[in-house]
Scaffold this active site. Structure first.
Site, mmCIF file in Angstrom:
data_model
loop_
_atom_site.group_PDB
_atom_site.id
_atom_site.type_symbol
_atom_site.label_atom_id
_atom_site.label_comp_id
_atom_site.label_asym_id
_atom_site.label_seq_id
_atom_site.Cartn_x
_atom_site.Cartn_y
_atom_site.Cartn_z
ATOM 1 N N THR A 258 28.578 19.656 38.799
ATOM 2 C CA THR A 258 27.343 18.873 38.857
ATOM 3 C C THR A 258 27.552 17.439 38.401
ATOM 4 O OG1 THR A 258 26.041 20.886 38.485
ATOM 5 C CG2 THR A 258 24.951 18.779 38.091
ATOM 6 N N ASP B 170 36.493 29.638 43.456
ATOM 7 C CA ASP B 170 35.576 29.905 42.347
ATOM 8 C C ASP B 170 34.447 30.827 42.800
ATOM 9 O OD1 ASP B 170 34.658 29.426 39.699
ATOM 10 O OD2 ASP B 170 33.218 27.949 40.450
ATOM 11 N N HIS C 82 32.528 28.200 32.274
ATOM 12 C CA HIS C 82 31.724 27.762 33.416
ATOM 13 C C HIS C 82 30.485 27.042 32.897
ATOM 14 C CE1 HIS C 82 33.644 30.029 36.849
ATOM 15 N NE2 HIS C 82 34.250 30.541 35.796
ATOM 16 N N GLY C 83 29.847 26.263 33.777
ATOM 17 C CA GLY C 83 28.656 25.533 33.373
ATOM 18 C C GLY C 83 28.970 24.354 32.471
ATOM 19 N N SER D 9 29.089 21.012 33.192
ATOM 20 C CA SER D 9 28.344 19.761 33.361
ATOM 21 C C SER D 9 27.164 19.717 32.408
ATOM 22 C CB SER D 9 27.842 19.630 34.806
ATOM 23 O OG SER D 9 28.920 19.447 35.694
ATOM 24 N N ASN E 159 35.213 24.388 34.059
ATOM 25 C CA ASN E 159 34.679 24.131 35.389
ATOM 26 C C ASN E 159 33.609 23.047 35.345
ATOM 27 O OD1 ASN E 159 36.205 26.464 35.844
ATOM 28 N ND2 ASN E 159 34.764 27.243 37.358
ATOM 29 N N VAL E 160 33.744 22.053 36.213
ATOM 30 C CA VAL E 160 32.775 20.952 36.293
ATOM 31 C C VAL E 160 32.488 20.667 37.763
ATOM 32 C CG1 VAL E 160 32.312 18.537 35.751
ATOM 33 C CG2 VAL E 160 33.626 19.925 34.145
#
Length: 279
Positions: free
Chosen positions: A233, A82, A208-209, A211, A230-231
């Protein structure tokens, strides 16, 4: 099952309209937690690392762990790099055996530079049998090595179409209102923009981002055409909470508790994205 190309997993998700989770990892416990969760709910999964995480686990160390655990898994697993910005890091990942890599050209001086460098990497990666994810616009929330924060730049639907035509990228990360890290205010997603991008391109789209988004937000993005989410946090926060809940634990007990908490967090996301039972 074992190791799969990310493109094969995402094409199925795109066809059947569900999402697949991507989870960054920096140690064996995180890798095991991800695969344990995917096996528990019979879901395909994507695991890997990112350039910003290499100080915690260098590529040449984490890559064999990722690849071996993926091969042993009872569900389809893809291994992906990533957010990489430097050519040498991307080449190291390809030589280590990553099935796909992400080149984030959002920090390039111009759009033309992003296109040129993305196209160059795509040619190299395809010659090595690997897929490439690129970012158009900028999700924001990350900082470069000089501490400069990435600005949020929304993806334009028409630009997305021409960008993919000019670069040959396999997957496109889009900016529609999310940000990396912990949100200081509830995010406001531009879902009409997402639908316009989906109508303009045929490549699998990446969010993306992830969380901190609500369940409804996640479901709306998958319905709008997102295939890969995408996870990171949310997973490491789950581990932190498990560690803080039992400070009396020995190191080994603490590691075990953190792994279990991360597996639960990953499984919850896989079920939410609609990938449970797809393996």
């Amino acid at each position: 099952m074992s190791l799969y190309p990310m493109g094969e997993l995402l094409r199925d998700a795109q066809k059947k309209r569900y999402g697949i989770g991507y989870f960054n990892t920096v140690n064996l416990e995180m890798v095991r937690a991800c695969i344990r969760a995917a096996e528990a709910c019979r879901a395909p999964i994507i695991i890997g690392t990112a350039e910003a995480l290499l100080p915690y686990a260098e590529l040449e160390w984490i890559a064999p762990v990722l690849l071996e655990q993926a091969r042993r898994a009872k569900v389809p697993v893809a291994v992906h790099l990533d957010h990489a910005y430097h050519f040498d890091v991307l080449m190291r990942a390809l030589r280590c055996g990553f099935g796909s890599v992400m080149y984030d050209g959002s920090r390039e001086a111009s759009h033309a530079d992003n296109v040129a460098r993305s196209a160059q990497l795509v040619r190299i990666a395809h010659a090595m049998g690997a897929g490439v994810e690129c970012e158009l616009g900028s999700v924001g929330g990350l900082s470069d090595e000089n501490g400069r924060a990435d600005a949020v730049v929304y993806t334009e639907p028409d630009d997305a179409r021409t960008f993919l035509e000019e670069t040959g990228a396999d997957f496109l990360a889009v900016s529609i209102g999310t940000a990396h890290g912990i949100y200081t205010a509830p995010p406001r997603l531009d879902l009409p923009r997402l639908h316009q991008i989906r109508a303009a391109v045929s490549a699998p789209l990446v969010l993306h981002g992830g969380s901190g988004l609500s369940d409804a937000d996640f479901q709306a993005t998958v319905a709008g055409g997102i295939c890969k989410i995408n996870v990171f946090t949310d997973v490491i926060l789950a581990a932190k909470q498990a560690l803080c809940a039992a400070p009396e634990n020995t190191y080994l007990d603490a590691v075990k508790a953190a792994e279990a908490a991360m597996a639960k967090a990953v499984e919850d996301k896989l079920c939410l994205f609609g990938s449970a039972g797809r393996a």
